[in-house]
Design an enzyme around this catalytic site. Structure first.
Site, PDB file in Angstrom:
ATOM      1  N   ASN A   3       0.853  -1.187   0.000  1.00 18.22           N
ATOM      2  CA  ASN A   3       0.000   0.000   0.000  1.00 18.22           C
ATOM      3  C   ASN A   3       0.890   1.238   0.000  1.00 18.22           C
ATOM      4  O   ASN A   3       1.468   1.596   1.021  1.00 18.22           O
ATOM      5  CB  ASN A   3      -0.899  -0.026   1.252  1.00 18.22           C
TER       6      ASN A   3
ATOM      7  N   LYS B  31       0.060   4.329  -0.410  1.00 23.71           N
ATOM      8  CA  LYS B  31      -0.571   5.560   0.101  1.00 23.71           C
ATOM      9  C   LYS B  31      -0.298   6.722  -0.864  1.00 23.71           C
ATOM     10  O   LYS B  31      -0.284   6.513  -2.067  1.00 23.71           O
ATOM     11  CB  LYS B  31      -0.076   5.844   1.524  1.00 23.71           C
TER      12      LYS B  31
ATOM     13  N   HIS C 192      -9.580   1.376   5.061  1.00 25.05           N
ATOM     14  CA  HIS C 192      -8.246   1.583   5.639  1.00 25.05           C
ATOM     15  C   HIS C 192      -8.334   2.600   6.780  1.00 25.05           C
ATOM     16  O   HIS C 192      -9.133   3.542   6.718  1.00 25.05           O
ATOM     17  CB  HIS C 192      -7.273   2.069   4.564  1.00 25.05           C
TER      18      HIS C 192
ATOM     19  N   GLU D 243      -6.654   5.054   7.640  1.00 23.55           N
ATOM     20  CA  GLU D 243      -6.507   6.475   7.298  1.00 23.55           C
ATOM     21  C   GLU D 243      -7.785   7.019   6.659  1.00 23.55           C
ATOM     22  O   GLU D 243      -8.124   8.195   6.823  1.00 23.55           O
ATOM     23  CB  GLU D 243      -5.284   6.664   6.389  1.00 23.55           C
TER      24      GLU D 243
ATOM     25  N   GLU E  89      -5.504  -4.568  10.830  1.00 26.20           N
ATOM     26  CA  GLU E  89      -4.452  -3.564  10.984  1.00 26.20           C
ATOM     27  C   GLU E  89      -4.712  -2.754  12.251  1.00 26.20           C
ATOM     28  O   GLU E  89      -5.478  -1.777  12.218  1.00 26.20           O
ATOM     29  CB  GLU E  89      -4.433  -2.620   9.778  1.00 26.20           C
TER      30      GLU E  89
ATOM     31  N   GLY F   7       2.477   2.448  10.711  1.00 27.65           N
ATOM     32  CA  GLY F   7       3.442   3.525  10.507  1.00 27.65           C
ATOM     33  C   GLY F   7       4.183   3.937  11.767  1.00 27.65           C
ATOM     34  O   GLY F   7       4.860   4.962  11.788  1.00 27.65           O
TER      35      GLY F   7
ATOM     36  N   SER G  31       3.400  -2.001  10.416  1.00 21.65           N
ATOM     37  CA  SER G  31       4.847  -2.083  10.659  1.00 21.65           C
ATOM     38  C   SER G  31       5.456  -3.439  10.306  1.00 21.65           C
ATOM     39  O   SER G  31       6.359  -3.914  10.995  1.00 21.65           O
ATOM     40  CB  SER G  31       5.169  -1.672  12.100  1.00 21.65           C
TER      41      SER G  31
HETATM   42  P1  PGA Z   1       2.816   0.452   7.663  1.00 22.25           P
HETATM   43  O1  PGA Z   1       1.362   0.677   7.016  1.00 22.25           O
HETATM   44  O2  PGA Z   1       3.356  -0.852   7.089  1.00 22.25           O
HETATM   45  O3  PGA Z   1       3.617   1.640   7.244  1.00 22.25           O
HETATM   46  O4  PGA Z   1       2.637   0.350   9.135  1.00 22.25           O
HETATM   47  C1  PGA Z   1       0.449  -0.388   6.832  1.00 22.25           C
HETATM   48  C2  PGA Z   1      -0.833   0.111   6.201  1.00 22.25           C
HETATM   49  O5  PGA Z   1      -1.254   1.232   6.514  1.00 22.25           O
HETATM   50  O6  PGA Z   1      -1.466  -0.581   5.383  1.00 22.25           O
END
Ligand code: PGA
Length: 251
Positions: free
Chosen positions: A8, A10, A97, A99, A170, A176, A215
């Site tokens: 992903n 983003k 997601h 976000e 998640e 992140g 992560s």
């Molecule tokens: P990350 O993001 O691997 O940077 O933690 C995962 C995601 O948001 O799908």
């Protein structure tokens, strides 16, 4: 069922950067990806075409999209339809997601509408769910997952082909942040997601993929992917560099 390694991206990468990263990734992994693994690149809309071009012909590589609007077409300035994504070469899209939920204000209801509409339009869907840290601390993990899953698949036909619908667990506190969920937490959440899916979809739930995201890095990927009920990973930060993501795909 093939394990899915989804990148992903983003709001990162221009069309030419995406093309270069995919080309590098295909080169680094060519002939080495286990037969039961699939790799999905989920770039921004403007890089779908170039990323798709770079992965064309690469065995077990797929293209996905990050978002769409649940209408065929119309006066929805700034939005993109599932049909447009399919036309651009994407076969899957994300819904729910964290976000989109927590930064852009999408409710459980909107996520449910999008999930059903995307599937009906012919896309595969990866429905993302996960609790915030305060919810986990308050002992609400299961309640949050149950609410998000029930609302997310509310209008999905019970006989949906299981390979078309994947769930991604998640935990918001692990996205992140560099703070990965431990095996115990992942096992518990994934087992609960599987139980929920079985209640809703019956036997075909055993064929639905449940991904872990938050992560994931080259040094923790092999341990995570080996856990019960983990059928893949959804990777943000560590998917942006071809070298790093190739080590996750090959882990
Ligand atoms: P990350 O993001 O691997 O940077 O933690 C995962 C995601 O948001 O799908």
């Amino acid at each position: 069922m093939n394990k899915l390694f989804a990148a992903n991206w983003k709001m990162h990468k221009t069309a030419s950067e995406a093309k270069q990263t995919v080309a590098e990734l295909v080169g680094l992994t060519s002939g080495k990806v286990k037969a039961d693994r699939e790799v999905m690149i989920i770039p921004p809309f403007t890089a779908l075409a170039s990323a798709g071009e770079a992965l064309r012909g690469a065995k077990n590589f797929l293209l996905g999209a990050q978002n769409f609007y649940p209408q065929k077409q119309g006066a929805f300035t700034g939005e993109i339809s599932p049909g447009m994504l399919l036309d651009a070469g994407a076969s899957f899209a994300l819904t729910g997601h964290s976000e989109r939920r927590h930064v852009l204000g999408e409710t459980d209801g909107v996520v449910g509408t999008k999930t059903a509409f995307g599937l009906e339009s012919g896309l595969g869907i990866i429905l993302c769910v996960g609790e915030k840290i305060d919810e986990r601390k308050a002992g609400e993990l299961r309640a949050v997952l149950e609410r998000q899953i029930r609302a997310g698949v509310r209008d999905v036909p019970k006989d949906i082909a299981p390979e078309k619908l994947a769930l991604a667990y998640e935990p918001v506190w692990a996205i992140g942040t560099g703070e990965v969920a431990g095996p115990k937490e992942i096992l518990e959440a994934h087992a609960f997601v599987r139980t929920m899916l079985s209640e809703i979809f019956g036997a075909s739930a055993s064929e639905m993929r449940i991904l872990y995201g938050g992560s994931v890095k080259p040094d923790n990927a092999s341990e995570i992917i080996a856990l019960d009920n983990v059928d893949g990973v959804l990777v943000g930060g560590a998917s942006l560099k071809a070298d790093e993501f190739s080590r996750i795909v090959l882990a």
